[in-house]
Design a protein around this motif. Structure first.
Motif, PDB file in Angstrom:
ATOM      1  N   ASP A 123      37.888  60.271  36.518  1.00 22.95           N
ATOM      2  CA  ASP A 123      37.883  60.351  37.976  1.00 22.95           C
ATOM      3  C   ASP A 123      38.011  61.806  38.407  1.00 22.95           C
ATOM      4  OD1 ASP A 123      38.320  58.937  40.729  1.00 22.95           O
ATOM      5  OD2 ASP A 123      39.932  60.417  40.578  1.00 22.95           O
ATOM      6  N   PRO A 124      37.088  62.321  39.222  1.00 24.60           N
ATOM      7  CA  PRO A 124      37.104  63.748  39.590  1.00 24.60           C
ATOM      8  C   PRO A 124      38.393  64.182  40.279  1.00 24.60           C
ATOM      9  CG  PRO A 124      34.988  62.755  40.146  1.00 24.60           C
ATOM     10  CD  PRO A 124      35.901  61.632  39.764  1.00 24.60           C
ATOM     11  N   ASP A 125      38.906  63.357  41.187  1.00 24.18           N
ATOM     12  CA  ASP A 125      40.125  63.730  41.904  1.00 24.18           C
ATOM     13  C   ASP A 125      41.323  63.774  40.965  1.00 24.18           C
ATOM     14  OD1 ASP A 125      38.752  63.932  44.294  1.00 24.18           O
ATOM     15  OD2 ASP A 125      39.167  61.861  44.890  1.00 24.18           O
ATOM     16  N   GLU A 126      41.406  62.805  40.047  1.00 26.28           N
ATOM     17  CA  GLU A 126      42.519  62.811  39.103  1.00 26.28           C
ATOM     18  C   GLU A 126      42.420  63.992  38.147  1.00 26.28           C
ATOM     19  OE1 GLU A 126      44.893  59.931  35.905  1.00 26.28           O
ATOM     20  OE2 GLU A 126      42.942  59.317  36.688  1.00 26.28           O
ATOM     21  N   ARG A 127      41.200  64.347  37.762  1.00 28.27           N
ATOM     22  CA  ARG A 127      41.028  65.484  36.863  1.00 28.27           C
ATOM     23  C   ARG A 127      41.504  66.774  37.532  1.00 28.27           C
ATOM     24  NH1 ARG A 127      35.896  66.860  35.350  1.00 28.27           N
ATOM     25  NH2 ARG A 127      36.583  67.735  33.379  1.00 28.27           N
ATOM     26  N   ARG A 128      41.134  66.972  38.790  1.00 27.60           N
ATOM     27  CA  ARG A 128      41.576  68.179  39.486  1.00 27.60           C
ATOM     28  C   ARG A 128      43.096  68.199  39.640  1.00 27.60           C
ATOM     29  NH1 ARG A 128      37.849  71.381  41.832  1.00 27.60           N
ATOM     30  NH2 ARG A 128      35.700  70.631  41.964  1.00 27.60           N
ATOM     31  N   LEU A 154      34.750  72.852  35.275  1.00 25.08           N
ATOM     32  CA  LEU A 154      35.178  71.460  35.182  1.00 25.08           C
ATOM     33  C   LEU A 154      34.333  70.694  34.169  1.00 25.08           C
ATOM     34  CD1 LEU A 154      35.863  70.585  38.923  1.00 25.08           C
ATOM     35  CD2 LEU A 154      37.545  70.751  37.085  1.00 25.08           C
ATOM     36  N   ALA A 155      33.056  71.009  34.109  1.00 27.49           N
ATOM     37  CA  ALA A 155      32.156  70.317  33.180  1.00 27.49           C
ATOM     38  C   ALA A 155      32.499  70.653  31.734  1.00 27.49           C
ATOM     39  CB  ALA A 155      30.706  70.677  33.481  1.00 27.49           C
ATOM     40  N   ALA A 156      33.086  71.822  31.513  1.00 27.32           N
ATOM     41  CA  ALA A 156      33.428  72.247  30.155  1.00 27.32           C
ATOM     42  C   ALA A 156      34.839  71.848  29.755  1.00 27.32           C
ATOM     43  CB  ALA A 156      33.277  73.762  30.041  1.00 27.32           C
ATOM     44  N   THR A 157      35.561  71.187  30.663  1.00 29.88           N
ATOM     45  CA  THR A 157      36.962  70.851  30.423  1.00 29.88           C
ATOM     46  C   THR A 157      37.149  69.343  30.417  1.00 29.88           C
ATOM     47  OG1 THR A 157      37.628  72.877  31.570  1.00 29.88           O
ATOM     48  CG2 THR A 157      39.323  71.224  31.190  1.00 29.88           C
ATOM     49  N   ALA A 158      37.816  68.850  29.404  1.00 31.37           N
ATOM     50  CA  ALA A 158      38.167  67.436  29.331  1.00 31.37           C
ATOM     51  C   ALA A 158      39.679  67.300  29.492  1.00 31.37           C
ATOM     52  CB  ALA A 158      37.718  66.827  28.006  1.00 31.37           C
ATOM     53  N   VAL A 159      40.108  66.162  30.001  1.00 36.70           N
ATOM     54  CA  VAL A 159      41.521  65.913  30.253  1.00 36.70           C
ATOM     55  C   VAL A 159      41.902  64.562  29.660  1.00 36.70           C
ATOM     56  CG1 VAL A 159      43.315  65.615  32.004  1.00 36.70           C
ATOM     57  CG2 VAL A 159      41.468  67.261  32.382  1.00 36.70           C
ATOM     58  N   LEU A 160      43.037  64.526  28.966  1.00 38.92           N
ATOM     59  CA  LEU A 160      43.581  63.280  28.442  1.00 38.92           C
ATOM     60  C   LEU A 160      44.788  62.859  29.270  1.00 38.92           C
ATOM     61  CD1 LEU A 160      43.661  63.645  24.542  1.00 38.92           C
ATOM     62  CD2 LEU A 160      42.007  62.423  25.947  1.00 38.92           C
ATOM     63  N   ARG A 161      44.942  61.553  29.413  1.00 38.77           N
ATOM     64  CA  ARG A 161      46.102  60.977  30.092  1.00 38.77           C
ATOM     65  C   ARG A 161      46.878  60.118  29.095  1.00 38.77           C
ATOM     66  NH1 ARG A 161      43.559  57.921  33.608  1.00 38.77           N
ATOM     67  NH2 ARG A 161      43.635  56.063  32.293  1.00 38.77           N
ATOM     68  N   LEU A 162      48.198  60.324  29.051  1.00 34.78           N
ATOM     69  CA  LEU A 162      49.063  59.539  28.178  1.00 34.78           C
ATOM     70  C   LEU A 162      50.234  59.028  29.005  1.00 34.78           C
ATOM     71  CD1 LEU A 162      49.894  58.525  25.352  1.00 34.78           C
ATOM     72  CD2 LEU A 162      51.054  60.725  25.002  1.00 34.78           C
TER      73      LEU A 162
END
Length: 220
Positions: A123-128, A154-162
């Motif tokens: 989700d773009p908003d959650e990523r930001r 942003l396209a080059a960055t991935a985010v993990l949620r735990l």
């Protein structure tokens, strides 16, 4: 303690040794996580364990971890269903415990272990929001005092949620635990405290002299 104030112990979060040092208090867990900068993220790749140090940020009952879209854990979390099984740890060393016997030397520490499944944040908003939390975790207030990531970044960055669900803390405090028969030995014994401090901020060589030191840095 009310159930809402603690994490429920599980088979994986109850230690086999020194169970008296284990704790499940949410406020304690949060304080240990919020004080740290680097976590160690463990997972299995091709049947072998991998542990990587990385930055993290906490938002409520979630931890966010970021990295390149090509990094192994972030790529695997997106490829695997329902996500990537991980174990995340954060540790602070508060003192060196020097006993009379070599066997009883130890450290005073505070640590957190999180077991769970990491998911890629799409989700773009959650990523930001997650990326802002990572910046503010290192220096509170910094995300509002820097340029936000652009579309290419942003396209080059991935985010993990735990999610913080299967969690435990472990704490050691106090002095050495020498054997009674060793108390008369002529060796120095005690604790060498360790503390973290901040030096004076050093401006970049190309910084405009008119740009003042931000208040949130002065407060560090």
């Amino acid at each position: 303690m009310p159930e809402t104030a603690r994490y429920e112990p599980t088979e994986r979060t109850v230690p086999t040794r020194s169970r008296d040092r284990a704790a499940y208090d949410r406020d304690l867990v949060h304080s240990i996580l919020d004080e740290g900068y680097v976590c160690h993220l463990g997972f299995v790749r091709d049947g072998a364990p991998v542990v990587l140090p990385t930055l993290y940020g906490r938002v409520g009952e979630r931890l966010y971890i970021h990295g390149s879209t090509g990094s192994r854990p972030l790529r695997m979390a997106g490829e695997q269903d329902p996500g990537l099984a991980v174990c995340l740890t954060v540790t602070h060393v508060d003192g060196l415990v020097l006993a009379r016997s070599a066997f009883h030397h130890s450290i005073n520490y505070r640590s957190v272990v999180v077991h769970g499944t990491a998911h890629q944040v799409v989700d773009p908003d959650e990523r930001r929001m997650a990326l802002d939390s990572l910046v503010d975790h290192v220096v509170p207030g910094r995300s509002l005092d820097s340029r936000p990531a652009d579309a290419k970044e942003l396209a080059a960055t991935a985010v993990l949620r735990l999610d913080l669900e299967e969690v435990s803390a472990k704490v050691r405090t106090g002095g050495p635990n020498d054997e009674p028969e060793d108390l008369s030995l002529p060796y120095w014994t005690g604790v060498v405290p360790l503390t973290r401090g901040y030096g004076t901020p050093i401006a970049a060589g190309d910084l405009d002299p008119a740009v003042a030191l931000p208040g949130y840095l002065a407060e560090l």
